[in-house]
Motif scaffolding. Structure first.
Motif, PDB file in Angstrom:
ATOM      1  N   ALA A  43     -38.275 101.717 -13.335  1.00  0.00           N
ATOM      2  CA  ALA A  43     -36.818 101.712 -13.280  1.00  0.00           C
ATOM      3  C   ALA A  43     -36.317 100.293 -13.057  1.00  0.00           C
ATOM      4  O   ALA A  43     -37.061  99.418 -12.607  1.00  0.00           O
ATOM      5  CB  ALA A  43     -36.326 102.631 -12.171  1.00  0.00           C
ATOM      6  N   GLY A  44     -35.046 100.054 -13.360  1.00  0.00           N
ATOM      7  CA  GLY A  44     -34.472  98.724 -13.187  1.00  0.00           C
ATOM      8  C   GLY A  44     -34.315  98.353 -11.724  1.00  0.00           C
ATOM      9  O   GLY A  44     -34.382  99.199 -10.821  1.00  0.00           O
ATOM     10  N   ARG A  92     -22.418 103.160 -13.204  1.00  0.00           N
ATOM     11  CA  ARG A  92     -22.898 102.632 -14.470  1.00  0.00           C
ATOM     12  C   ARG A  92     -22.046 101.491 -15.004  1.00  0.00           C
ATOM     13  O   ARG A  92     -22.566 100.593 -15.662  1.00  0.00           O
ATOM     14  CB  ARG A  92     -22.942 103.765 -15.512  1.00  0.00           C
ATOM     15  CG  ARG A  92     -23.968 104.843 -15.235  1.00  0.00           C
ATOM     16  CD  ARG A  92     -25.375 104.333 -15.445  1.00  0.00           C
ATOM     17  NE  ARG A  92     -25.550 103.811 -16.784  1.00  0.00           N
ATOM     18  CZ  ARG A  92     -25.813 104.570 -17.853  1.00  0.00           C
ATOM     19  NH1 ARG A  92     -25.941 105.871 -17.717  1.00  0.00           N
ATOM     20  NH2 ARG A  92     -25.969 104.021 -19.035  1.00  0.00           N
ATOM     21  N   VAL A 117     -29.322 102.156 -17.997  1.00  0.00           N
ATOM     22  CA  VAL A 117     -30.369 103.097 -17.598  1.00  0.00           C
ATOM     23  C   VAL A 117     -31.028 103.627 -18.862  1.00  0.00           C
ATOM     24  O   VAL A 117     -30.343 104.066 -19.789  1.00  0.00           O
ATOM     25  CB  VAL A 117     -29.802 104.261 -16.766  1.00  0.00           C
ATOM     26  CG1 VAL A 117     -30.902 105.265 -16.434  1.00  0.00           C
ATOM     27  CG2 VAL A 117     -29.152 103.744 -15.498  1.00  0.00           C
ATOM     28  N   SER A 118     -32.351 103.579 -18.903  1.00  0.00           N
ATOM     29  CA  SER A 118     -33.089 104.122 -20.039  1.00  0.00           C
ATOM     30  C   SER A 118     -33.489 105.556 -19.728  1.00  0.00           C
ATOM     31  O   SER A 118     -34.070 105.842 -18.690  1.00  0.00           O
ATOM     32  CB  SER A 118     -34.346 103.288 -20.310  1.00  0.00           C
ATOM     33  OG  SER A 118     -35.137 103.903 -21.302  1.00  0.00           O
ATOM     34  N   SER A 124     -38.535 100.872 -20.260  1.00  0.00           N
ATOM     35  CA  SER A 124     -37.992 100.544 -18.944  1.00  0.00           C
ATOM     36  C   SER A 124     -36.496 100.259 -19.021  1.00  0.00           C
ATOM     37  O   SER A 124     -35.963  99.965 -20.098  1.00  0.00           O
ATOM     38  CB  SER A 124     -38.716  99.324 -18.365  1.00  0.00           C
ATOM     39  OG  SER A 124     -38.369  98.151 -19.082  1.00  0.00           O
ATOM     40  N   ASP A 125     -35.823 100.328 -17.878  1.00  0.00           N
ATOM     41  CA  ASP A 125     -34.399  99.995 -17.824  1.00  0.00           C
ATOM     42  C   ASP A 125     -34.163  98.548 -18.258  1.00  0.00           C
ATOM     43  O   ASP A 125     -33.193  98.249 -18.955  1.00  0.00           O
ATOM     44  CB  ASP A 125     -33.867 100.195 -16.398  1.00  0.00           C
ATOM     45  CG  ASP A 125     -33.813 101.665 -16.007  1.00  0.00           C
ATOM     46  OD1 ASP A 125     -34.025 102.527 -16.882  1.00  0.00           O
ATOM     47  OD2 ASP A 125     -33.553 101.944 -14.817  1.00  0.00           O
ATOM     48  N   ARG A 128     -34.380  98.272 -22.036  1.00  0.00           N
ATOM     49  CA  ARG A 128     -33.198  98.847 -22.661  1.00  0.00           C
ATOM     50  C   ARG A 128     -31.999  97.911 -22.489  1.00  0.00           C
ATOM     51  O   ARG A 128     -31.203  97.716 -23.411  1.00  0.00           O
ATOM     52  CB  ARG A 128     -32.879 100.203 -22.060  1.00  0.00           C
ATOM     53  CG  ARG A 128     -31.693 100.908 -22.704  1.00  0.00           C
ATOM     54  CD  ARG A 128     -31.989 101.283 -24.139  1.00  0.00           C
ATOM     55  NE  ARG A 128     -32.949 102.390 -24.208  1.00  0.00           N
ATOM     56  CZ  ARG A 128     -33.660 102.695 -25.284  1.00  0.00           C
ATOM     57  NH1 ARG A 128     -33.535 101.967 -26.378  1.00  0.00           N
ATOM     58  NH2 ARG A 128     -34.512 103.714 -25.271  1.00  0.00           N
ATOM     59  N   ASN A 219     -31.535  94.932 -15.128  1.00  0.00           N
ATOM     60  CA  ASN A 219     -30.922  95.993 -15.933  1.00  0.00           C
ATOM     61  C   ASN A 219     -29.400  95.998 -15.853  1.00  0.00           C
ATOM     62  O   ASN A 219     -28.765  97.011 -16.141  1.00  0.00           O
ATOM     63  CB  ASN A 219     -31.466  97.366 -15.514  1.00  0.00           C
ATOM     64  CG  ASN A 219     -31.152  97.701 -14.067  1.00  0.00           C
ATOM     65  OD1 ASN A 219     -31.287  96.866 -13.183  1.00  0.00           O
ATOM     66  ND2 ASN A 219     -30.740  98.932 -13.797  1.00  0.00           N
TER      67      ASN A 219
END
Length: 259
Positions: A43-44, A92, A117-118, A124-125, A128, A219
């Motif tokens: 995750a980011g 977001r 967010v992926s 991965s974030d 993306r 991210n």
């Protein structure tokens, strides 16, 4: 010795059960070619976003929006507070805008924070976010740098745009503008960054210039837009000043996200 059929049958059953289960009871779980689970992409770094209306200090806003200092105290506080952007998911995307009028010009500043967010477990974030950033950079149509541009002395040097046209690739809006003021990729700013510079002329009305600095840190993608519109149509916004101030603010925001 007498033969006992029941005892022989019992012994055979015991031996058969022992052979089927194995010594550690794991034979049924050790089949080759069974399904495996790949670990999810990381995750980011950022799970939330800071409040953009509080991301810029009053001293910085005073420098970017000189007209605010001339307002009564109550109006100054309102101007420094900014106006939050309307978004549907503040985890977001968030944003904020400030505006100020001065006798010689009006200026505005806007911030946009986007947390990517992926939803693909194999991406991965950060990766993306890098894709999203890349699309923004491509959409800016940055001109090639001097080292990338072909050398052709016979090609025309270009001309200043006429009224109603936009000039985002000429630095100060004149022929032969210095390359260092051209829209370009920026080094040492987050994980990736670029600067765009757009001059808009609209007939006899005053022209305005918007400098945008976009950068990615992990991210999160941050967009800084700084605009000036002189009061007189004969005046042209100073590209160098706007670019320097927009980049300085972007560097402060990178540090803020690193806190």
């Amino acid at each position: 010795m007498a033969y006992v059929p029941g005892a022989a049958l019992l012994a055979a059953l015991v031996v058969g059960c022992s052979a089927g289960t194995g010594t550690d009871g794991s034979a049924a779980d050790s089949r080759p070619g069974g399904p495996t689970t790949s670990p999810a992409a990381p995750a980011g770094k950022y799970r939330t976003l800071p409040d953009p209306c509080r991301a810029v200090t009053h001293s910085t806003l005073k420098d970017l929006l000189p007209g605010v200092a001339e307002l009564p105290q109550e109006q100054q506080e309102k101007a420094y507070a900014g106006t939050a952007s309307v978004t549907y998911d503040t985890d977001r995307r968030v944003g904020c805008t400030w505006k100020a009028e001065a006798p010689d010009s009006s200026r505005s500043l806007s911030l946009d924070f986007e947390r990517v967010v992926s939803y693909d477990t194999s991406v991965s974030d950060d990766d993306r976010a890098d894709e999203v950033y890349g699309k923004k950079e491509a959409a800016a149509h940055l001109p090639p740098s001097a080292s990338d541009a072909p050398s052709d002395s016979s090609s025309p040097s270009g001309s200043a745009p006429s009224d109603g046209e936009t000039d985002g690739k000429s630095g100060d809006g004149t022929t032969g503008a210095a390359e260092e003021l051209q829209p370009r990729v920026l080094d040492n700013l987050g994980d990736a960054a670029f600067l765009d510079d757009l001059l808009i002329k609209a007939g006899s009305a005053a022209q305005h210039r918007t400098v945008s600095v976009v950068f990615r840190t992990s991210n999160v993608i941050v967009t800084v837009q700084y605009t000036e519109q002189p009061a007189l149509s004969t005046e042209m916004p100073d590209s160098k000043e706007l670019q320097e101030k927009a980049q300085e603010l972007a560097r402060k925001l990178v540090d803020k996200f690193s806190e």
